[in-house]
Design a protein around this motif. Structure first.
Motif, mmCIF file in Angstrom:
data_model
loop_
_atom_site.group_PDB
_atom_site.id
_atom_site.type_symbol
_atom_site.label_atom_id
_atom_site.label_comp_id
_atom_site.label_asym_id
_atom_site.label_seq_id
_atom_site.Cartn_x
_atom_site.Cartn_y
_atom_site.Cartn_z
ATOM 1 N N TYR A 126 -27.383 22.121 -6.124
ATOM 2 C CA TYR A 126 -26.489 21.253 -6.894
ATOM 3 C C TYR A 126 -26.359 19.884 -6.256
ATOM 4 C CZ TYR A 126 -25.021 25.581 -9.091
ATOM 5 O OH TYR A 126 -25.009 26.767 -9.770
ATOM 6 N N CYS A 127 -26.098 18.906 -7.099
ATOM 7 C CA CYS A 127 -25.759 17.581 -6.595
ATOM 8 C C CYS A 127 -24.257 17.544 -6.328
ATOM 9 C CB CYS A 127 -26.139 16.512 -7.621
ATOM 10 S SG CYS A 127 -25.495 14.890 -7.181
ATOM 11 N N LEU A 128 -23.901 17.149 -5.120
ATOM 12 C CA LEU A 128 -22.478 17.114 -4.757
ATOM 13 C C LEU A 128 -21.730 16.033 -5.530
ATOM 14 C CD1 LEU A 128 -22.343 17.668 -0.873
ATOM 15 C CD2 LEU A 128 -21.542 19.216 -2.672
ATOM 16 N N SER A 129 -22.464 15.041 -6.053
ATOM 17 C CA SER A 129 -21.783 13.948 -6.753
ATOM 18 C C SER A 129 -21.655 14.198 -8.253
ATOM 19 C CB SER A 129 -22.506 12.624 -6.526
ATOM 20 O OG SER A 129 -22.568 12.342 -5.155
ATOM 21 N N CYS A 130 -22.796 14.441 -8.921
ATOM 22 C CA CYS A 130 -22.734 14.517 -10.387
ATOM 23 C C CYS A 130 -22.852 15.950 -10.890
ATOM 24 C CB CYS A 130 -23.823 13.652 -11.021
ATOM 25 S SG CYS A 130 -25.486 14.349 -10.877
ATOM 26 N N GLY A 131 -23.139 16.906 -9.998
ATOM 27 C CA GLY A 131 -23.198 18.302 -10.427
ATOM 28 C C GLY A 131 -24.537 18.704 -11.040
ATOM 29 N N ALA A 132 -25.507 17.805 -11.062
ATOM 30 C CA ALA A 132 -26.825 18.142 -11.613
ATOM 31 C C ALA A 132 -27.372 19.376 -10.886
ATOM 32 C CB ALA A 132 -27.788 16.973 -11.456
ATOM 33 N N LYS A 133 -28.094 20.210 -11.646
ATOM 34 C CA LYS A 133 -28.562 21.473 -11.076
ATOM 35 C C LYS A 133 -30.085 21.497 -11.030
ATOM 36 C CE LYS A 133 -28.141 26.205 -12.664
ATOM 37 N NZ LYS A 133 -27.334 27.078 -13.507
ATOM 38 N N TYR A 146 -32.116 14.022 -2.208
ATOM 39 C CA TYR A 146 -31.084 13.340 -2.980
ATOM 40 C C TYR A 146 -31.335 13.496 -4.466
ATOM 41 C CZ TYR A 146 -29.292 11.031 1.199
ATOM 42 O OH TYR A 146 -28.729 10.783 2.419
ATOM 43 N N CYS A 147 -30.267 13.461 -5.192
ATOM 44 C CA CYS A 147 -30.296 13.460 -6.649
ATOM 45 C C CYS A 147 -30.646 12.040 -7.105
ATOM 46 C CB CYS A 147 -28.908 13.863 -7.139
ATOM 47 S SG CYS A 147 -28.680 13.837 -8.918
ATOM 48 N N ALA A 148 -31.104 11.895 -8.355
ATOM 49 C CA ALA A 148 -31.405 10.572 -8.896
ATOM 50 C C ALA A 148 -30.164 9.683 -8.877
ATOM 51 C CB ALA A 148 -31.950 10.702 -10.317
ATOM 52 N N CYS A 149 -28.987 10.314 -8.927
ATOM 53 C CA CYS A 149 -27.737 9.537 -8.942
ATOM 54 C C CYS A 149 -27.358 9.050 -7.552
ATOM 55 C CB CYS A 149 -26.595 10.370 -9.533
ATOM 56 S SG CYS A 149 -25.804 11.482 -8.347
ATOM 57 N N GLY A 150 -28.078 9.494 -6.535
ATOM 58 C CA GLY A 150 -27.753 9.069 -5.168
ATOM 59 C C GLY A 150 -26.955 10.099 -4.388
HETATM 60 ZN ZN LIG Z 1 -26.356 13.634 -8.925
#
Ligand SMILES: [Zn+2]
Length: 244
Positions: A126-133, A146-150
């Motif tokens: 999971y992304c800790l910022s946006c929750g993307a899985k 890292y997620c695309a959102c950073g």
């Molecule tokens: Zn994210």
């Protein structure tokens, strides 16, 4: 021993609401080192420190350095005969749920459908910022990734210091309270909440069948001192003969 197998198989054959509770012992036969086993990862790294959410937040790169290979190699771990036997008990309509302390996803890989993973799963990140899985092994590269959102990516396992999912706990309690037999497999069941589940089952009238190398559950109705990968397929075969 032989008559114990027969007795357990006769007990299970007509049932439709059984639950299994599994721990590290069932995956050890797939070559996955148990949490505190000799030579295991956590002999080098104290899990109380390195597998804690506090540490993860402070230094996610270190966490991914020591744990990342296991997550990225997710596909190389395969279920063993015990996982497949439980999946078969599921398709035979005997087993309704598998509650597991394991994070390796092997019950799902083997074909069990209602798997309640009380400590989460390495299958999901999971992304800790946006929750993307993300689903292993499709995890972005990087230490940490890292997620695309950073945001930093965190494995979907419950780390020390993190709350267990209340939803998942509720499912585990329900599956324990409503079963008519519980198979306790490869777990010493000393850690809560898993430790209380066999008692919950027993209080509601379920028989407890323990399959372990060493007896861990003193009040079990049946105790098979055996490797799960040997014991469970034998039970499945015997049930098939009874049902013929
Ligand atoms: Zn994210």
């Amino acid at each position: 021993m032989e008559h114990l197998y027969s007795e357990i198989s006769r007990l299970l054959a007509p049932l439709h609401h059984c639950t299994a509770l599994t721990g590290a012992g069932i995956s050890a036969e797939s070559g996955i080192a148990t949490f505190r086993s000799k030579g295991g990862l956590w002999e080098t790294y104290d899990p109380a420190i390195y597998a804690s959410i506090e540490f993860f937040r402070k230094d996610p790169s270190k966490y991914w350095t020591i744990r990342g290979d296991f997550i990225r190699n997710y596909d190389s771990y395969q279920p063993n005969a015990a996982h497949y036997a439980l999946a078969e008990l599921g398709s035979m309509g005997i087993l309704q749920a598998v509650i597991t302390q394991n994070i390796d996803g092997l019950h799902t890989k083997a074909g069990s459908t209602n798997v309640i993973e009380i400590h989460g799963s390495l299958r999901h990140i999971y992304c800790l910022s946006c929750g993307a899985k993300f689903t292993a092994p499709h995890v972005p590269e990087g230490l940490p990734p890292y997620c695309a959102c950073g945001g930093v990516l965190k494995p979907g396992t419950v780390l020390f210091g993190e709350q267990l999912s209340q939803d998942v706990l509720l499912q585990a309690r329900q599956a324990s309270a409503t079963c008519n037999a519980m198979l306790v497999i490869g777990t010493s069941a000393v850690v809560q909440p898993a430790a209380s589940l066999p008692y919950l089952a027993q209080q509601n009238g379920a028989k407890i069948i323990e399959i372990n190398i060493e007896k861990a559950f003193p009040d079990a109705d049946y105790f098979l001192q055996a490797k799960a990968g040997i014991a469970l397929p034998r039970i499945v075969e015997k049930i098939k003969k009874i049902r013929q």
